[in-house]
Scaffold this active site. Structure first.
Site, PDB file in Angstrom:
ATOM      1  N   ASP A 150       0.832  -1.195   0.000  1.00 52.43           N
ATOM      2  CA  ASP A 150       0.000   0.000   0.000  1.00 52.43           C
ATOM      3  C   ASP A 150       0.869   1.249   0.000  1.00 52.43           C
ATOM      4  O   ASP A 150       1.868   1.324   0.722  1.00 52.43           O
ATOM      5  CB  ASP A 150      -0.889  -0.028   1.251  1.00 52.43           C
ATOM      6  CG  ASP A 150      -1.902   1.089   1.286  1.00 52.43           C
ATOM      7  OD1 ASP A 150      -2.745   1.161   0.374  1.00 52.43           O
ATOM      8  OD2 ASP A 150      -1.854   1.897   2.238  1.00 52.43           O
ATOM      9  N   GLU A 198      14.756 -15.215   0.334  1.00 52.55           N
ATOM     10  CA  GLU A 198      15.110 -16.247   1.299  1.00 52.55           C
ATOM     11  C   GLU A 198      14.212 -17.478   1.157  1.00 52.55           C
ATOM     12  O   GLU A 198      14.539 -18.554   1.683  1.00 52.55           O
ATOM     13  CB  GLU A 198      14.975 -15.710   2.735  1.00 52.55           C
ATOM     14  CG  GLU A 198      15.961 -14.611   3.096  1.00 52.55           C
ATOM     15  CD  GLU A 198      15.651 -13.984   4.439  1.00 52.55           C
ATOM     16  OE1 GLU A 198      16.350 -13.021   4.815  1.00 52.55           O
ATOM     17  OE2 GLU A 198      14.711 -14.437   5.136  1.00 52.55           O
TER      18      GLU A 198
END
Length: 564
Positions: A216, A267
């Site tokens: 956002d 990751e």
């Protein structure tokens, strides 16, 4: 592409051409009958979502919140609002969606927290000069006693962008900055604790199985509040600045934040994805979508375009070129929780307030400013154009973002009483704008019942009132009904999975300027008649059409067809 669960789970590029369905949780499905949609409600509708044929859901905020801005005022980034669920129920929802081969994207709100967030409460309690206040943007006021705000900037929701706090000793004190509602204090992204806490949040949800994030106000994190900018009047027009010089929006160093986030995303196997909500100058959107950053950025260009062949072609060509240059894939969207539903926008008449040069089907702002009177909407024309535009969009390479209820053909609800409205944009601009509640009304699932199946009969009334005419748009009424918008979406999305296997298109010449046509790899074509008059139907096997074809070899106005 395929919706097979095993393939979806392992494909690192699933997002590039995904069909993503936005769920506004409080208005989707209410399982416990408290009038507010919940996570168990989402889980209960997984079979419906699987049948629809989407690849992912994007959940608007479900975090603890006072709902000063529809959940975008977040009290705790690593929990679920108890009114709509628990973390265990979140996990069960993710498991159910993944079991159906559907990925999960969640909203993350990094520009501001809620004023009920533990950090902000600590900042107010700690007083001026404290380390706690450094996590936000506190400043001394002007005037002899600091009684005036630091400058005259206004918030996006109206009113001043600064709010004064009462100090621990009870005296009027400093001011804090809020680009949005006063309940949404902006975070200080120069502070290392802010960086570290959001990295923790990204890992928290990724570890729970979340596949991606919608960011956002992605262009608003970094700010320069130097007094030299105090006289700037265009603080809400980031798209006017193409050099990174705006003090509040789209500053170059915001990309340092997303480089950090990318390292966290990578990751995981497959890497987590992200898409930026960034209202910026077109020349600067590409950095948000770079592989070193978020990977994708919303383009709202089709959403803002008129229902016009030339406008659509220009927007599509520009955004495909931009995506190719960055290595991203484009995004396409017509409706979401912040804009007038496109079935209504495309039906606005000249008397709606959208006249005066505003293209028909543009973002609908003029209609909202004029009061949102449904009398000025041609529903049949709007839906016909919306279906044609959607089928064209689903033929494009890139990700297609759909908003809950558009698959039912839902128009905007304009007739909401002032006492029932919730959007802060309405309350801060009373008499000027009616706000965004009309696209957030809870969905109709059944044609009967006290809430059209949104919640159990006898439960609390939906948090926003549903009009009686919702019955004709209920999912139950449209399921299996020939020609219904729901069955049209299901057919189009099913074909999209079968046909979509490349990220290129070739424009085709059309004999009529109102026609837009392109070919996709695999030997199929999309042809849209944007005009009012019928044109010759292209030869070949008709795969799907956005509306009925008369059988006389013509393609009616406001209709799209896929042929092979």
């Amino acid at each position: 592409m395929t919706n097979d669960a095993e393939h979806v789970a392992s494909d690192p590029n699933w997002w590039r051409q995904a069909a993503v369905y936005q769920i506004y949780p409080r208005s989707f499905a209410d399982a416990d009958g408290n009038g507010i949609g919940d996570l168990v409600g989402v889980t209960s509708r997984v079979p419906y979502l699987a049948e629809l044929g989407i690849d992912a859901v994007w959940l608007s905020p479900f975090y603890p919140s006072a709902l000063a801005d529809g959940g975008y005022d977040v009290d705790d980034y690593r929990d679920v609002d108890p009114k709509i669920g628990t973390l265990d129920e979140f996990d069960e929802m993710v498991e159910a969606l993944h079991g159906a081969g559907i990925k999960v994207i969640v909203d993350i709100v990094p520009n501001h927290s809620s004023d009920r967030h533990e950090w902000f409460r600590a900042a107010v309690a700690a007083g001026k000069g404290s380390p706690e206040r450094e996590r936000y943007l506190f400043r001394d006021g002007r005037g002899a006693n600091g009684e005036l705000p630091p400058n005259d900037w206004t918030s996006i929701f109206g009113g001043g962008a600064w709010e004064r706090v009462t100090e621990p000793d009870g005296t009027p004190g400093q001011w804090y900055f809020h680009l949005f509602a006063k309940e949404q204090p902006d975070l200080n992204w120069e502070h290392p604790e802010v960086h570290a806490d959001f990295l923790r949040t990204l890992r928290f949800w990724s570890d729970r199985g979340v596949d991606g994030f919608r960011v956002d106000v992605a262009h608003g994190l970094k700010k320069d509040l130097d007094a030299a900018h105090d006289d700037l009047t265009t603080i809400h027009r980031a798209e006017l600045f193409s050099d990174g010089s705006h003090p509040l929006w789209d500053r170059d160093d915001v990309h340092d934040v997303y480089a950090e986030w990318r390292r966290v995303f990578d990751e995981y196997d497959p890497p987590r994805t992200a898409v930026a909500e960034a209202w910026v100058h077109a020349d600067r959107r590409a950095r948000y979508a770079s592989p070193e950053g978020l990977g994708q950025a919303f383009n709202f260009d089709l959403l803002q375009a008129g229902f016009d062949a030339d406008s659509f072609r220009e927007v599509i060509a520009k955004n495909l070129a931009e995506a190719a240059a960055t290595g991203a894939s484009s995004t396409w969207v017509f409706s979401n929780h912040d804009v007038v539903r496109h079935a209504t926008r495309y039906g606005l008449t000249e008397e709606s307030g959208a006249a005066g040069g505003t293209p028909v089907g543009a973002d609908g702002k003029a209609w909202l400013l004029a009061g949102g009177d449904p009398e000025y909407v041609d529903d049949a024309l709007g839906l016909r154009r919306a279906r044609a535009a959607t089928l064209l969009m689903l033929a494009l390479p890139g990700s297609a973002y759909l908003y809950q209820g558009e698959e039912l053909g839902l128009p905007e609800v304009g007739e909401i009483a002032d006492r029932d409205r919730q959007d802060p944009a309405f309350f801060r601009n009373t008499g000027v704008e009616i706000g965004r509640d009309g696209c957030r009304v809870p969905l109709p699932w059944t044609a009967a019942g006290t809430s059209f199946g949104f919640g159990p009969d006898g439960g609390a009334a939906p948090h926003l009132p549903q009009p009686a005419w919702f019955a004709e748009y209920a999912a139950e009424a449209e399921t299996g009904a020939p020609g219904s918008t729901l069955e049209f979406y299901r057919a189009a999305l099913r074909l999209r999975h079968e046909l979509q296997d490349a990220e290129t298109l070739d424009w085709l010449e059309a004999s009529d300027p109102a026609v837009l046509a392109f070919a996709r790899p695999g030997g199929w074509r999309s042809v849209t008649n944007f005009g009012d008059d019928a044109v010759p139907l292209p030869g070949g096997e008709v795969l799907v059409a956005s509306g009925p074809l008369p059988g006389d070899g013509t393609l009616p106005g406001a209709t799209t067809v896929w042929v092979r």
